[in-house]
Motif scaffolding. Structure first.
Motif, short mmCIF file in Angstrom:
data_model
loop_
_atom_site.label_atom_id
_atom_site.label_comp_id
_atom_site.label_asym_id
_atom_site.label_seq_id
_atom_site.Cartn_x
_atom_site.Cartn_y
_atom_site.Cartn_z
N SER A 124 7.25 19.71 -23.24
CA SER A 124 8.15 19.72 -22.08
C SER A 124 9.54 19.20 -22.45
O SER A 124 10.54 19.69 -21.93
CB SER A 124 7.55 18.92 -20.92
OG SER A 124 7.43 17.57 -21.26
N ARG A 125 9.61 18.23 -23.38
CA ARG A 125 10.92 17.74 -23.83
C ARG A 125 11.69 18.83 -24.58
O ARG A 125 12.89 18.98 -24.41
CB ARG A 125 10.75 16.51 -24.72
CG ARG A 125 10.45 15.25 -23.93
CD ARG A 125 10.42 14.02 -24.78
NE ARG A 125 11.70 13.82 -25.47
CZ ARG A 125 11.83 13.02 -26.51
NH1 ARG A 125 10.81 12.35 -26.99
NH2 ARG A 125 13.00 12.89 -27.09
N ILE A 126 10.99 19.59 -25.43
CA ILE A 126 11.64 20.68 -26.16
C ILE A 126 12.12 21.75 -25.17
O ILE A 126 13.27 22.20 -25.25
CB ILE A 126 10.69 21.29 -27.22
CG1 ILE A 126 10.45 20.29 -28.36
CG2 ILE A 126 11.24 22.61 -27.76
CD1 ILE A 126 9.35 20.70 -29.31
N ASP A 127 11.26 22.12 -24.24
CA ASP A 127 11.64 23.13 -23.25
C ASP A 127 12.85 22.66 -22.44
O ASP A 127 13.80 23.43 -22.24
CB ASP A 127 10.48 23.43 -22.30
CG ASP A 127 9.33 24.16 -22.99
OD1 ASP A 127 9.54 24.70 -24.09
OD2 ASP A 127 8.22 24.16 -22.42
N GLU A 128 12.83 21.42 -22.00
CA GLU A 128 13.93 20.89 -21.20
C GLU A 128 15.21 20.82 -22.02
O GLU A 128 16.29 21.15 -21.53
CB GLU A 128 13.55 19.49 -20.67
CG GLU A 128 14.47 18.95 -19.61
CD GLU A 128 15.68 18.24 -20.18
OE1 GLU A 128 16.77 18.38 -19.61
OE2 GLU A 128 15.55 17.57 -21.22
N GLY A 129 15.11 20.42 -23.28
CA GLY A 129 16.28 20.35 -24.16
C GLY A 129 16.89 21.72 -24.42
O GLY A 129 18.11 21.86 -24.48
N ARG A 130 16.04 22.72 -24.56
CA ARG A 130 16.54 24.08 -24.79
C ARG A 130 17.21 24.62 -23.53
O ARG A 130 18.26 25.25 -23.60
CB ARG A 130 15.39 24.99 -25.22
CG ARG A 130 14.86 24.64 -26.61
CD ARG A 130 13.60 25.38 -26.90
NE ARG A 130 13.89 26.56 -27.69
CZ ARG A 130 12.97 27.39 -28.13
NH1 ARG A 130 11.71 27.19 -27.83
NH2 ARG A 130 13.29 28.43 -28.87
N ILE A 131 16.61 24.36 -22.39
CA ILE A 131 17.16 24.86 -21.12
C ILE A 131 18.49 24.18 -20.80
O ILE A 131 19.44 24.84 -20.38
CB ILE A 131 16.14 24.67 -19.97
CG1 ILE A 131 14.96 25.61 -20.18
CG2 ILE A 131 16.79 24.90 -18.62
CD1 ILE A 131 13.78 25.34 -19.27
N THR A 138 19.18 26.41 -33.24
CA THR A 138 18.44 26.30 -34.51
C THR A 138 17.44 25.15 -34.47
O THR A 138 16.29 25.32 -34.85
CB THR A 138 19.43 26.10 -35.67
OG1 THR A 138 20.38 27.16 -35.65
CG2 THR A 138 18.71 26.09 -37.00
N GLU A 139 17.88 23.98 -34.02
CA GLU A 139 16.99 22.83 -33.96
C GLU A 139 15.86 23.07 -32.97
O GLU A 139 14.72 22.68 -33.20
CB GLU A 139 17.76 21.55 -33.59
CG GLU A 139 18.55 20.95 -34.73
CD GLU A 139 19.87 21.67 -34.99
OE1 GLU A 139 20.24 22.61 -34.25
OE2 GLU A 139 20.55 21.29 -35.96
N GLU A 142 13.28 25.10 -34.66
CA GLU A 142 12.58 24.31 -35.67
C GLU A 142 11.59 23.34 -35.02
O GLU A 142 10.45 23.20 -35.47
CB GLU A 142 13.58 23.53 -36.53
CG GLU A 142 14.38 24.41 -37.47
CD GLU A 142 15.47 23.65 -38.21
OE1 GLU A 142 15.53 22.40 -38.11
OE2 GLU A 142 16.27 24.32 -38.89
N PHE A 143 12.04 22.67 -33.95
CA PHE A 143 11.15 21.74 -33.26
C PHE A 143 9.96 22.49 -32.66
O PHE A 143 8.82 22.02 -32.73
CB PHE A 143 11.89 20.98 -32.16
CG PHE A 143 12.89 19.98 -32.68
CD1 PHE A 143 12.71 19.31 -33.88
CD2 PHE A 143 14.04 19.70 -31.95
CE1 PHE A 143 13.63 18.40 -34.35
CE2 PHE A 143 14.97 18.79 -32.42
CZ PHE A 143 14.76 18.13 -33.62
N GLN A 144 10.22 23.66 -32.07
CA GLN A 144 9.13 24.44 -31.48
C GLN A 144 8.15 24.90 -32.55
O GLN A 144 6.95 24.82 -32.36
CB GLN A 144 9.68 25.65 -30.71
CG GLN A 144 8.61 26.39 -29.94
CD GLN A 144 7.96 25.54 -28.89
OE1 GLN A 144 8.62 25.07 -27.98
NE2 GLN A 144 6.67 25.33 -28.99
N ALA A 145 8.66 25.36 -33.68
CA ALA A 145 7.79 25.79 -34.77
C ALA A 145 6.94 24.63 -35.28
O ALA A 145 5.75 24.79 -35.56
CB ALA A 145 8.62 26.40 -35.91
#
Length: 187
Positions: A124-131, A138-139, A142-145
């Motif tokens: 959820s932190r990655i999704d929120e950061g991307r949104i 790029t990051e 990488e974080f999602q992968a």
């Protein structure tokens, strides 16, 4: 005559629009969400068995149900399917999770967060950061992968109802710590 032609064109356009809406797609977010739910369910079963909240028979029943769901998940993964199929799988996971929660029926005594809970939180932190745009493209990839790799390794470790060893849990925890530390740079 003109009315018939216009009506035919409208019907063809309507059918084309409808068929475009009903086409099949791959659903990577639904796939990740299902993986997260399976990780959490697996951990709840293991923790319930360790603490004595679940009997060995109960845990085996839950593990057998989870194995059937995992088999169906594997059949859907990376394939082009209707969203309804993913919704059905998620519904089955939710029902199993609720069943386990009812069987546990007591507050958890484990102090540290489980890997499954941490995976869900980091997702959820990655999704929120991307949104929100805080994570550069790029990051974010990488974080999602990295998180996808951790999640898949954890699922592989617990496949077939097997419990992760202390070393495997420590490795997953270490990798999650590292990912969380890297992700904290973008707060």
């Amino acid at each position: 005559m003109k009315k018939v032609i216009i009506l035919t064109v409208i019907m063809i356009f309507g059918l084309a629009l409808f068929s475009g809406c009903a086409t099949m797609h791959t659903w990577p977010d639904r796939e990740r969400s299902a993986e997260n739910k399976m990780v959490v369910i697996q951990e709840k079963i293991g923790d319930g068995l360790k603490t004595g909240a679940l009997t060995p028979d109960q845990s085996q029943i839950f593990l057998m149900k989870l194995k059937v769901i995992r088999t169906d998940y594997t059949a859907l993964r990376d394939k082009t399917v209707y969203q309804k199929e993913w919704d059905i799988l998620h519904g089955r996971l939710d029902v199993l999770g609720e069943e386990i929660n009812r069987a546990l029926a007591r507050p958890e005594t484990i102090q540290e967060p489980r890997s499954g809970d941490r995976i869900v939180t980091l997702q959820s932190r990655i999704d929120e950061g991307r949104i929100s745009g805080r994570l550069p493209l790029t990051e974010g990839r990488e974080f999602q992968a990295s998180l996808d790799s951790i999640r898949r390794d954890y699922l592989r470790m617990t496949e077939g109802g097997r419990y992760a060893t202390n070393e495997e849990r420590a490795d997953i925890s270490r990798r999650l710590d590292s990912l969380e530390t890297n992700l904290n740079r973008f707060r």
